[in-house]
Design an enzyme around this catalytic site. Structure first.
Site, PDB file in Angstrom:
ATOM      1  N   GLU A  24      -3.328   8.828  -1.700  1.00  0.00           N
ATOM      2  CA  GLU A  24      -2.567   7.574  -1.613  1.00  0.00           C
ATOM      3  C   GLU A  24      -1.771   7.272  -2.870  1.00  0.00           C
ATOM      4  O   GLU A  24      -1.538   6.104  -3.204  1.00  0.00           O
ATOM      5  CB  GLU A  24      -3.505   6.389  -1.303  1.00  0.00           C
ATOM      6  CG  GLU A  24      -4.513   6.690  -0.217  1.00  0.00           C
ATOM      7  CD  GLU A  24      -5.165   5.445   0.353  1.00  0.00           C
ATOM      8  OE1 GLU A  24      -6.042   4.909  -0.317  1.00  0.00           O
ATOM      9  OE2 GLU A  24      -4.759   5.013   1.442  1.00  0.00           O
ATOM     10  N   GLU A  25      -1.371   8.305  -3.575  1.00  0.00           N
ATOM     11  CA  GLU A  25      -0.682   8.067  -4.838  1.00  0.00           C
ATOM     12  C   GLU A  25       0.709   8.665  -4.883  1.00  0.00           C
ATOM     13  O   GLU A  25       1.623   8.076  -5.432  1.00  0.00           O
ATOM     14  CB  GLU A  25      -1.509   8.662  -5.989  1.00  0.00           C
ATOM     15  CG  GLU A  25      -2.829   7.923  -6.185  1.00  0.00           C
ATOM     16  CD  GLU A  25      -3.707   8.588  -7.220  1.00  0.00           C
ATOM     17  OE1 GLU A  25      -3.362   9.686  -7.682  1.00  0.00           O
ATOM     18  OE2 GLU A  25      -4.749   7.998  -7.555  1.00  0.00           O
ATOM     19  N   TRP A  68       0.853  -1.195   0.000  1.00  0.00           N
ATOM     20  CA  TRP A  68       0.000   0.000   0.000  1.00  0.00           C
ATOM     21  C   TRP A  68       0.882   1.236   0.000  1.00  0.00           C
ATOM     22  O   TRP A  68       2.076   1.128   0.277  1.00  0.00           O
ATOM     23  CB  TRP A  68      -0.911  -0.004   1.246  1.00  0.00           C
ATOM     24  CG  TRP A  68      -2.187   0.763   1.026  1.00  0.00           C
ATOM     25  CD1 TRP A  68      -2.520   1.985   1.538  1.00  0.00           C
ATOM     26  CD2 TRP A  68      -3.293   0.361   0.207  1.00  0.00           C
ATOM     27  NE1 TRP A  68      -3.762   2.362   1.089  1.00  0.00           N
ATOM     28  CE2 TRP A  68      -4.256   1.386   0.269  1.00  0.00           C
ATOM     29  CE3 TRP A  68      -3.556  -0.761  -0.588  1.00  0.00           C
ATOM     30  CZ2 TRP A  68      -5.465   1.330  -0.430  1.00  0.00           C
ATOM     31  CZ3 TRP A  68      -4.760  -0.820  -1.275  1.00  0.00           C
ATOM     32  CH2 TRP A  68      -5.696   0.224  -1.193  1.00  0.00           C
ATOM     33  N   ASP A 126       0.280  10.974   0.001  1.00  0.00           N
ATOM     34  CA  ASP A 126      -0.723  12.023   0.153  1.00  0.00           C
ATOM     35  C   ASP A 126      -2.093  11.436   0.475  1.00  0.00           C
ATOM     36  O   ASP A 126      -2.258  10.214   0.510  1.00  0.00           O
ATOM     37  CB  ASP A 126      -0.787  12.872  -1.117  1.00  0.00           C
ATOM     38  CG  ASP A 126      -1.335  12.084  -2.297  1.00  0.00           C
ATOM     39  OD1 ASP A 126      -1.156  10.846  -2.338  1.00  0.00           O
ATOM     40  OD2 ASP A 126      -1.958  12.691  -3.176  1.00  0.00           O
ATOM     41  N   GLU A 168     -18.319   7.626  -4.143  1.00  0.00           N
ATOM     42  CA  GLU A 168     -17.067   8.378  -4.098  1.00  0.00           C
ATOM     43  C   GLU A 168     -16.998   9.387  -5.245  1.00  0.00           C
ATOM     44  O   GLU A 168     -16.651  10.549  -5.072  1.00  0.00           O
ATOM     45  CB  GLU A 168     -15.889   7.400  -4.188  1.00  0.00           C
ATOM     46  CG  GLU A 168     -14.530   8.072  -4.143  1.00  0.00           C
ATOM     47  CD  GLU A 168     -13.414   7.048  -4.297  1.00  0.00           C
ATOM     48  OE1 GLU A 168     -13.251   6.499  -5.415  1.00  0.00           O
ATOM     49  OE2 GLU A 168     -12.716   6.778  -3.295  1.00  0.00           O
TER      50      GLU A 168
END
Ligand SMILES: *[C@@H]1O[C@H](CO)[C@@H](O)[C@H](O)[C@H]1NC(C)=O
Ligand SMILES: *[C@@H]1O[C@H](CO)[C@@H](O)[C@H](O)[C@H]1NC(C)=O
Ligand SMILES: *[C@@H]1O[C@H](CO)[C@@H](O)[C@H](O)[C@H]1NC(C)=O
Ligand SMILES: *[C@@H]1O[C@H](CO)[C@@H](O)[C@H](O)[C@H]1NC(C)=O
Length: 617
Positions: free
Chosen positions: A210-211, A151, A207, A434
């Site tokens: 998540e990238e 992750w 961030d 989302e």
């Protein structure tokens, strides 16, 4: 569970509850006025949040008490986890709501959340243990076991956001004669999170999307606020946070460095080589998180009404005008906003929570102008104002003047425009996923995203003038002349007291979640790591590849301790072994026989905890 002041009478509420779905399908949300939509959607959003919180949440079977699940979606995408960030932002919204409603059941939920975080802080995970970076782990399973797959980790906004959410409730307790509870139960958790922030704020991390591994504007804004508010609450409790005081000005210094004066926007990320323009709504989320109802329009803390934040909103919003659903919408009118225009996740689409964030920023700006009694337009904010009010010129316009009235009216229309976009793309049942498609507006990705609902609630509250309490931004405006790369290492300690006054003491029994700590003495060479695997899911069913990592943060030559904590139901019998992995991946299992253990069913000092003391064989 719905708060009935939202609707005029209990009878209306009752009728609404039974007819929510049918009334929406008869009259699609997009066909009603904005006012009607907002009034109808609010109880749906609140219920949407509560449905996703354990253990009573209707859509999240298996979630522990106080655990906020990101979405009930288990496939495409699987969001059936608790993210520290999403949970904290949701709880902050709930605490702010509680301050208005004083709903006793909501208070219990807030306490459950804080208790759950005390336990999660102690869960060893791939980012580390409590005192070795583990607080930066982004997400956990809803039964509080660690997620050990690959992750984007660590994510350094989580501890800061959790501190802010917990401090919001601590401040309420202090103001209501319960400072002891704040000090004994909440402060130990907050102290760990603040220690994490002061130690790691100047290191890169992933961030909020998540990238990107780098320095995220949203993350440093969240860290700055936590340090200021944490230090203030420490003083109220007769404590200090010297590291907060030493690091906060330096975080603030870094915040200023992300401003692009030529572009008129804040870089969403720096210290990252990601091939992006740097324009992104992470910065708009940052401005609403940094909003302080007592502050002026300060650039230093990126207040929603600051010239920089307004210019940034224009530049960022304009970057999304190329989406198909935004075509034909004139400059100066609201558009659907995504995360950043280069986004490729689900092909890159607008999100509900980023679109409501723009509305929320502007409602907060209106509140501040109203309080201070004027609007100042300068060369930085002029382009923002010209878009929505073409005859705008630089100057200060006081409340009561015609120009002030025209400017605030234009800003209100612009703000409502973002909500109207969300209204247009809310499906008939009021559910907020989302994302919504950039080509036709249909909902996409995870359904019932908790954060989407929470973002709706905070933007709606901002529109209604229900403003979150001040966090101390007024006292945090001076910028050091030189920015320095710094760090301060504070203390970490298990937060073991979750005995909330007025609530029955926790009972332990078969099935209660026990925090089982594995202590093993294992002398290792540099590059070698120790894991534990065993016969139950929590110990990865003997799978060496996904075995639970232990931490060496207390390791010394005289005491070669590796340790980790795993949540296992009371009464569970299992077998296990420790594993050593070399840096080249070679795996060594302990010698036979298998070890075995049965988790107790009785509390120790009121806590569901157990400790194993082993030596590597
Ligand atoms: C650390 O702080 C210095 C000084 O502000 C800054 O130049 C640098 O980009 C920061 N690095 C990270 C990773 O935050
Ligand atoms: C707050 O104090 C009151 C009065 O002592 C007590 O009854 C109540 O349980 C306390 N609540 C919390 C959350 O500490
Ligand atoms: C330990 O457990 C594993 C998995 O059940 C099993 O294959 C192995 O035979 C056991 N070892 C001993 C010595 O019983
Ligand atoms: C491990 O050590 C602790 C602290 O000495 C003790 O309380 C605990 O009972 C021990 N665990 C077992 C399984 O003996």
């Amino acid at each position: 569970m719905l708060h009935n002041s939202l609707l005029t009478t209990a009878a209306v509420l009752g009728a609404f509850l039974t007819q929510t779905v049918s009334s929406f399908s008869q009259l699609s949300a997009r066909q009603t006025s904005l006012e009607t939509y907002l009034t109808n959607e609010e109880p749906i959003a609140y219920k949407g949040v509560l449905d996703n919180i354990g253990s009573a949440g209707a859509k999240v079977d298996g979630a522990q008490p106080g655990i906020v699940v990101a979405s009930p979606s288990k496939t495409d995408p699987d969001y059936f986890f608790t993210w520290t960030r999403d949970a904290a932002l949701t709880l902050k919204a709930l605490v702010d709501r509680f301050l208005v409603t004083k709903d006793p059941s909501l208070e219990l939920l807030i306490q459950d959340y804080i208790s759950s975080q005390a336990a999660l802080q102690g869960v060893s995970n791939p980012s580390g243990s409590l005192s070795s970076g583990g607080l930066g782990e982004p997400k956990y399973y809803v039964d509080k076991t660690p997620f050990t797959g690959s992750w984007g980790r660590p994510q350094r906004d989580g501890p800061a956001l959790r501190a802010t959410a917990s401090l919001a409730y601590a401040k309420y307790l202090i103001a209501n004669g319960n400072a002891t509870t704040a000090k004994d139960i909440i402060w130990p958790i907050v102290n760990n999170d603040l220690s994490y922030v002061t130690q790691y704020w100047n290191q890169t991390g992933f961030d909020l999307w998540e990238e990107v591994q780098g320095t995220s504007f949203f993350t440093i804004i969240a860290q700055h606020r936590a340090l200021i508010e944490g230090s203030a609450v420490a003083k109220q409790l007769g404590l200090t946070c010297a590291n907060c005081d030493s690091q906060a000005p330096q975080v603030r210094c870094l915040i200023q460095k992300l401003w692009s004066s030529s572009g008129g926007y804040m870089y969403a990320d720096v210290n990252a080589n990601n091939g992006r323009s740097g324009k992104g709504t992470n910065t708009i989320l940052a401005s609403i998180h940094s909003y302080d109802q007592s502050a002026a329009c300060d650039d230093a803390t990126f207040q929603p009404c600051s010239s920089r934040a307004l210019s940034n909103l224009k530049v960022v919003a304009d970057s999304f005008r190329s989406y198909q659903i935004n075509s034909g919408i004139a400059q100066g009118q609201a558009v659907a906003l995504g995360r950043y225009i280069e986004d490729v996740y689900y092909n890159g689409n607008p999100w509900y929570l980023t679109t409501t964030a723009a509305a929320e920023q502007l409602y907060y700006a209106l509140s501040t102008w109203d309080r201070i009694g004027s609007i100042t337009i300068d060369s930085v904010s002029l382009a923002f104002f010209r878009d929505i009010y073409p005859s705008a010129v630089a100057g200060t316009f006081t409340k009561g003047s015609a120009t002030y009235a025209s400017l605030t009216s234009a800003v209100k229309t612009f703000a409502d425009g973002f909500f109207a976009i969300v209204q247009k793309y809310t499906p008939a049942n009021g559910g907020l996923a989302e994302q919504y498609s950039k080509s036709n507006g249909s909902p996409l990705s995870a359904v019932d995203l908790t954060w989407s609902y929470a973002a709706f609630l905070t933007a709606k509250a901002a529109r209604d003038g229900k403003l979150p309490p001040s966090w101390g931004a007024q006292g945090a405006t001076s910028i050091p002349t030189t920015c320095s790369a710094t760090s301060a290492t504070g203390t970490y300690a298990s937060a073991t007291n979750t005995a909330w006054p007025g609530r029955p003491a926790p009972t332990c029994g078969a099935g209660t979640s026990f925090a089982v700590t594995f202590n093993v003495k294992a002398t290792t060479a540099f590059g070698q790591n120790i894991f534990v695997a065993g016969s139950i899911n929590q110990l990865k069913n003997w799978d060496a590849t996904s075995a639970v990592p232990l931490s060496a943060d207390q390791y010394s030559d005289s005491n070669p301790l590796w340790h980790g904590t795993v949540t296992i139901p009371g009464g569970t019998a299992f077998s296990y072994k420790y594993i050593r992995k070399d840096s080249n991946g070679a795996v060594t299992w302990e010698s036979d026989p298998n070890r075995s253990y049965t988790v107790p069913t009785t509390c120790q000092n009121g806590q569901a905890v157990a400790t194993l003391n082993d030596s590597f064989r």
